[in-house]
Design an enzyme around this catalytic site. Structure first.
Site, PDB file in Angstrom:
ATOM      1  N   GLY A 163       0.916  -1.212  -0.089  1.00 19.11           N
ATOM      2  CA  GLY A 163      -0.022   0.132   0.007  1.00 19.11           C
ATOM      3  C   GLY A 163       0.769   1.075  -0.102  1.00 19.11           C
ATOM      4  O   GLY A 163       0.586   1.922  -0.807  1.00 19.11           O
ATOM      5  N   HIS A 164       1.757   1.210   0.907  1.00 21.35           N
ATOM      6  CA  HIS A 164       2.765   2.453   0.776  1.00 21.35           C
ATOM      7  C   HIS A 164       3.403   2.428  -0.311  1.00 21.35           C
ATOM      8  O   HIS A 164       3.722   3.694  -0.900  1.00 21.35           O
ATOM      9  CB  HIS A 164       3.885   2.270   2.028  1.00 21.35           C
ATOM     10  CG  HIS A 164       3.093   1.963   3.693  1.00 21.35           C
ATOM     11  ND1 HIS A 164       3.113   0.966   4.043  1.00 21.35           N
ATOM     12  CD2 HIS A 164       2.565   3.210   4.216  1.00 21.35           C
ATOM     13  CE1 HIS A 164       2.752   1.084   5.401  1.00 21.35           C
ATOM     14  NE2 HIS A 164       2.292   2.540   5.449  1.00 21.35           N
ATOM     15  N   GLN A 208      -9.065  10.643   6.672  1.00 23.83           N
ATOM     16  CA  GLN A 208      -7.657  11.375   6.856  1.00 23.83           C
ATOM     17  C   GLN A 208      -7.403  12.180   5.712  1.00 23.83           C
ATOM     18  O   GLN A 208      -6.834  13.046   5.676  1.00 23.83           O
ATOM     19  CB  GLN A 208      -6.625  10.345   7.111  1.00 23.83           C
ATOM     20  CG  GLN A 208      -5.141  10.871   6.791  1.00 23.83           C
ATOM     21  CD  GLN A 208      -4.041   9.773   7.463  1.00 23.83           C
ATOM     22  OE1 GLN A 208      -4.141   9.645   8.382  1.00 23.83           O
ATOM     23  NE2 GLN A 208      -3.498   9.360   6.254  1.00 23.83           N
ATOM     24  N   SER A 268      -2.669  -3.188   5.653  1.00 23.57           N
ATOM     25  CA  SER A 268      -2.475  -2.212   6.876  1.00 23.57           C
ATOM     26  C   SER A 268      -1.415  -2.821   7.849  1.00 23.57           C
ATOM     27  O   SER A 268      -1.259  -4.031   7.757  1.00 23.57           O
ATOM     28  CB  SER A 268      -3.814  -2.105   7.803  1.00 23.57           C
ATOM     29  OG  SER A 268      -3.561  -1.521   8.915  1.00 23.57           O
TER      30      SER A 268
HETATM   31  P1  AMP Z   1       0.270   4.783   7.693  1.00 23.42           P
HETATM   32  O1  AMP Z   1       1.814   4.278   7.569  1.00 23.42           O
HETATM   33  O2  AMP Z   1      -0.489   3.676   8.029  1.00 23.42           O
HETATM   34  O3  AMP Z   1       0.202   6.084   8.060  1.00 23.42           O
HETATM   35  O4  AMP Z   1       0.070   5.018   6.095  1.00 23.42           O
HETATM   36  C1  AMP Z   1       0.861   5.857   5.604  1.00 23.42           C
HETATM   37  C2  AMP Z   1      -0.120   6.278   4.134  1.00 23.42           C
HETATM   38  O5  AMP Z   1      -0.317   4.925   3.119  1.00 23.42           O
HETATM   39  C3  AMP Z   1      -1.099   6.685   4.184  1.00 23.42           C
HETATM   40  O6  AMP Z   1      -1.426   7.752   3.280  1.00 23.42           O
HETATM   41  C4  AMP Z   1      -2.103   5.478   4.100  1.00 23.42           C
HETATM   42  O7  AMP Z   1      -3.527   5.921   3.632  1.00 23.42           O
HETATM   43  C5  AMP Z   1      -1.536   4.736   2.977  1.00 23.42           C
HETATM   44  N1  AMP Z   1      -1.917   3.594   2.923  1.00 23.42           N
HETATM   45  C6  AMP Z   1      -1.846   2.774   3.959  1.00 23.42           C
HETATM   46  N2  AMP Z   1      -2.512   1.290   3.576  1.00 23.42           N
HETATM   47  C7  AMP Z   1      -2.848   1.493   2.358  1.00 23.42           C
HETATM   48  C8  AMP Z   1      -3.312   0.474   1.326  1.00 23.42           C
HETATM   49  N3  AMP Z   1      -3.616  -0.549   1.806  1.00 23.42           N
HETATM   50  N4  AMP Z   1      -3.560   1.140   0.000  1.00 23.42           N
HETATM   51  C9  AMP Z   1      -3.112   2.357  -0.187  1.00 23.42           C
HETATM   52  N5  AMP Z   1      -2.585   3.238   0.657  1.00 23.42           N
HETATM   53  C10 AMP Z   1      -2.248   2.729   2.053  1.00 23.42           C
END
Ligand code: AMP
Length: 285
Positions: A36-37, A154, A186
């Protein structure tokens, strides 16, 4: 790829690039990187000369009873994954670097974007998010900043802040990356046992059922919410936190759903609190 931990180091690296008019894409993360990241990195790579990723588990967005301490951290692996994905600079600051001693300035979005959904069960969460994102945008001064639709609220909150404060960066939203069986990726999926992970599939399945109901003509907000709540609650390992149906852009809640509609849910599976959402386009009837 360079890894920097302090603001002066970051400035030394970025100043010549800015002077050269290079476009900079910022990908803010809390680390524990997954596909995702990395999809945000790919989008930033495609649009910009330079990609900066921040890796910072932001204490101000966690309530005292939340998982700040337990949140998975693995900077060495993140560095490797980010380098392979084409990140040019990782900014991995210590807390003092982002929040200097005596820190006492916060940014708070106060519209429909922060009413309900995750804000209801995580008071103060978005205040922490907008504050850290504003600081990161100010430190990196990117041309564009990339956020996942996975955290739909967010993204809406950050878009609101960027408009209201006339922030110069373009805010770019990117689609949710899922495992083949539908579970949204996630960092918190690491908390799930095998049975909890299987149970967690109910989130996406229930959202898909909402899409089908909408496509069959059910446009009542209350009925769509009730349907998804019932489906998630039918899974014994799931503890529903909220189900919502809102206008996707401004997150207002009309009684009859129309246009780009966000259907979002949060539920606990064991110790993991997971969120998911879909966007459904509802044509005027
Ligand atoms: P985090 O590290 O969880 O704060 O996420 C950092 C960024 O990655 C945020 O903009 C999240 O929305 C994005 N993100 C996390 N999981 C996913 C996913 N499965 N698909 C797309 N973006 C994601």
């Amino acid at each position: 790829m360079k890894v920097v931990k302090t603001v002066p180091e970051l400035n030394r690296l970025l100043a010549p690039l800015r002077a050269d008019d290079k476009s900079i894409g910022l990908v803010p993360t809390m680390g524990s990187l997954h596909e995702g990241h990395l999809s945000l990195v790919a989008a930033a790579r495609a649009d910009n000369d330079i990609v900066v990723m921040s890796v910072f588990v932001n204490p101000t967005q966690f309530a005292p009873d939340e998982d700040f301490e337990a949140y998975p951290r693995d900077l060495e692996q993140d560095i490797q994954l980010a380098a392979e994905a084409g990140v040019d600079v990782i900014f991995a600051p210590l807390t003092d670097e982002v929040y200097p001693p005596g820190f006492s300035t916060f940014i708070e979005v106060a519209g429909a974007e922060t009413a309900g959904l995750c804000a209801a069960s995580r008071p103060g969460h978005f205040r922490g998010v907008t504050t850290v994102v504003a600081i990161l945008l100010d430190l990196v001064r990117p041309t564009r900043a990339y956020f996942g639709q996975k955290d739909a609220q967010q993204l809406a909150v950050i878009r609101r802040m960027a408009i209201d404060l006339a922030l110069p960066a373009e805010i770019v939203g990117c689609p949710i990356v899922r495992d083949p069986d539908g579970l949204a990726l996630s960092s918190r999926n690491a908390y799930l046992s095998a049975t909890e992970r299987a149970a967690a599939l109910v989130l996406y399945r229930s959202l898909q059922a909402a899409r089908e109901a909408i496509e069959s003509g059910q446009h009542s907000r209350d009925k769509i919410i009730a349907l998804v709540e019932r489906l998630i609650a039918a899974e014994p390992l799931a503890e529903v936190q909220y189900v919502e149906a809102r206008d996707a852009a401004g997150l207002v809640a009309p009684p009859t759903l129309t246009g780009e509609t966000l259907i979002a849910a949060a539920a606990r599976f064991g110790t993991a609190r997971l969120i998911d959402n879909i966007i459904v386009e509802i044509k005027e009837t």
